[in-house]
Design a protein around this motif. Structure first.
Motif, PDB file in Angstrom:
ATOM      1  N   ASP A 123       0.834  -1.208   0.000  1.00 10.97           N
ATOM      2  CA  ASP A 123       0.000   0.000   0.000  1.00 10.97           C
ATOM      3  C   ASP A 123       0.868   1.257   0.000  1.00 10.97           C
ATOM      4  OD1 ASP A 123      -2.453   1.224  -0.093  1.00 10.97           O
ATOM      5  OD2 ASP A 123      -2.708   1.289   2.081  1.00 10.97           O
ATOM      6  N   HIS A 178       1.930   2.001  -3.410  1.00 10.61           N
ATOM      7  CA  HIS A 178       0.829   2.643  -4.127  1.00 10.61           C
ATOM      8  C   HIS A 178       0.799   4.138  -3.841  1.00 10.61           C
ATOM      9  CE1 HIS A 178      -3.744   2.609  -5.197  1.00 10.61           C
ATOM     10  NE2 HIS A 178      -3.007   3.187  -6.110  1.00 10.61           N
ATOM     11  N   GLY A 195       0.620  -1.622 -10.021  1.00 12.65           N
ATOM     12  CA  GLY A 195      -0.177  -2.767  -9.574  1.00 12.65           C
ATOM     13  C   GLY A 195       0.482  -4.094  -9.891  1.00 12.65           C
ATOM     14  N   SER A 237      -8.528   4.736  -5.255  1.00 12.09           N
ATOM     15  CA  SER A 237      -7.945   3.390  -5.350  1.00 12.09           C
ATOM     16  C   SER A 237      -7.003   3.134  -4.187  1.00 12.09           C
ATOM     17  CB  SER A 237      -7.208   3.216  -6.687  1.00 12.09           C
ATOM     18  OG  SER A 237      -5.980   3.928  -6.704  1.00 12.09           O
ATOM     19  N   ASP A 238      -6.313   4.179  -3.717  1.00 14.50           N
ATOM     20  CA  ASP A 238      -5.418   4.043  -2.564  1.00 14.50           C
ATOM     21  C   ASP A 238      -6.231   3.769  -1.307  1.00 14.50           C
ATOM     22  OD1 ASP A 238      -3.033   3.868  -1.319  1.00 14.50           O
ATOM     23  OD2 ASP A 238      -2.395   5.921  -1.662  1.00 14.50           O
ATOM     24  N   SER A 295      -7.339   0.157  -1.532  1.00 14.20           N
ATOM     25  CA  SER A 295      -6.227  -0.760  -1.283  1.00 14.20           C
ATOM     26  C   SER A 295      -5.866  -0.779   0.204  1.00 14.20           C
ATOM     27  CB  SER A 295      -5.004  -0.372  -2.125  1.00 14.20           C
ATOM     28  OG  SER A 295      -4.476   0.869  -1.721  1.00 14.20           O
ATOM     29  N   VAL A 322      -4.647  -5.935  -3.289  1.00 11.54           N
ATOM     30  CA  VAL A 322      -4.353  -4.512  -3.482  1.00 11.54           C
ATOM     31  C   VAL A 322      -3.793  -4.282  -4.887  1.00 11.54           C
ATOM     32  CG1 VAL A 322      -2.815  -2.631  -2.803  1.00 11.54           C
ATOM     33  CG2 VAL A 322      -4.006  -3.953  -1.053  1.00 11.54           C
ATOM     34  N   LEU A 357      -6.511  -4.510  -7.527  1.00 17.74           N
ATOM     35  CA  LEU A 357      -7.355  -3.322  -7.505  1.00 17.74           C
ATOM     36  C   LEU A 357      -6.666  -2.136  -8.188  1.00 17.74           C
ATOM     37  CD1 LEU A 357      -8.708  -3.515  -3.832  1.00 17.74           C
ATOM     38  CD2 LEU A 357     -10.025  -3.909  -5.921  1.00 17.74           C
ATOM     39  N   ILE A 358      -5.366  -2.026  -7.942  1.00 17.42           N
ATOM     40  CA  ILE A 358      -4.599  -0.938  -8.557  1.00 17.42           C
ATOM     41  C   ILE A 358      -4.605  -1.083 -10.077  1.00 17.42           C
ATOM     42  CG2 ILE A 358      -2.293   0.087  -8.789  1.00 17.42           C
ATOM     43  CD1 ILE A 358      -1.756  -0.824  -5.886  1.00 17.42           C
TER      44      ILE A 358
END
Length: 277
Positions: free
Chosen positions: A37, A40, A89, A151-152, A155, A181, A184-185
């Protein structure tokens, strides 16, 4: 400082602090998901720099070399953001998959859970703030950056779930959450890139917008028919070209007046039309 630039700088400072905080929380708190994370958040910082650069270019006025303005710079920036998010990602998935295979058996601490919780709250706030400014200024790059903040936040939720699961004895859940995570990214990056490519390829406006244009033109009695409607988006602004038919007995002056009525009605109906021809 304009609202768009201010939103970008606020996001950049927040992402720098968040990435450092989450890296520390992930290392000291034994959480692979939180480290993923943090990566990200670091990618958010990179995209903030891109957005700042392309947003300033995109808001430059029209000139002789760019009669349609510089709005394409924002679309290019949004597309580039999407590509960077996808790459981030994929890197996260690769790293967390290795951690999942190794299964160190480490249990994340409360510090990791606290960092993830704080990240959720801050990123959701950044998303709402940046999206509001992006929609108000019709900035594709700002809107793309806002969804990167969202998105962060998502995640971080996944990371928090993995941390809690691992702390309850399911050690595999922390690296597994890191892989989630990453997925999703990638999904967010694909969506942003696809939208940017649509604008770069001069894709027409949506069916909803097209129907609205048709409805406005039909309300003008002097417009007998219209055809060859062409639309595109440049930097969040619409460009519309179309042909209208009027009574052949009209003078050129009267016909021009009808065309101007059509043009004005369309401009008044949409907040982000650059021009109608």
């Amino acid at each position: 400082m304009n609202p768009g630039t201010q939103a970008i700088i606020v996001g950049a400072i927040a992402n720098l602090l968040l990435s450092l905080f989450k890296f520390a929380g992930g290392i000291l708190g034994n959480s692979v998901a939180l480290i993923a994370d943090a990566i990200h958040s670091l990618s958010d910082l990179v995209t903030d720099i891109i957005v700042l650069f392309t947003h300033r270019i995109g808001k430059m006025p029209q000139d002789k070399a760019h009669p349609y303005g510089h709005g394409r710079a924002e679309t290019i920036g949004a597309t580039l953001i999407g590509v960077i998010i996808i790459a981030t990602g994929i890197g996260v998935i690769y790293e967390t998959w290795g951690a999942l295979s190794a299964d160190s058996g480490q249990t994340p601490s409360w510090l990791a859970a606290t960092a993830a919780s704080l990240s959720i709250l801050i990123n959701e706030g950044l998303f709402r703030y940046t999206l509001r400014v992006g929609e108000k200024t019709q900035s594709p790059s700002l809107i793309a950056n806002a969804w990167h903040h969202r998105s962060d936040a998502i995640s971080s939720i996944a990371a928090l779930v993995g941390i809690i699961g691992a702390s309850q004895g399911y050690s595999f859940m922390d690296p597994l959450a890191g892989a989630v995570v990453g997925c999703l990214i990638v999904k967010v990056g694909i969506d942003i890139t696809r939208e940017g490519m649509r604008d770069l390829m001069d894709t027409a406006l949506s069916d909803e917008h097209t129907k609205k244009i048709h409805s406005i033109l039909r309300e003008i009695p002097e417009v007998l028919h219209f055809h060859d409607l062409r639309t595109r988006v440049i930097g969040g602004e619409f460009l519309i070209d179309l042909h209208i038919l009027v009574d052949p007995e009209m003078t050129v002056t009267e016909g021009h007046r009808v065309a101007e009525i059509a043009r004005r009605n369309l401009i008044n109906a949409f907040s982000n039309i650059q021009d109608v021809l």
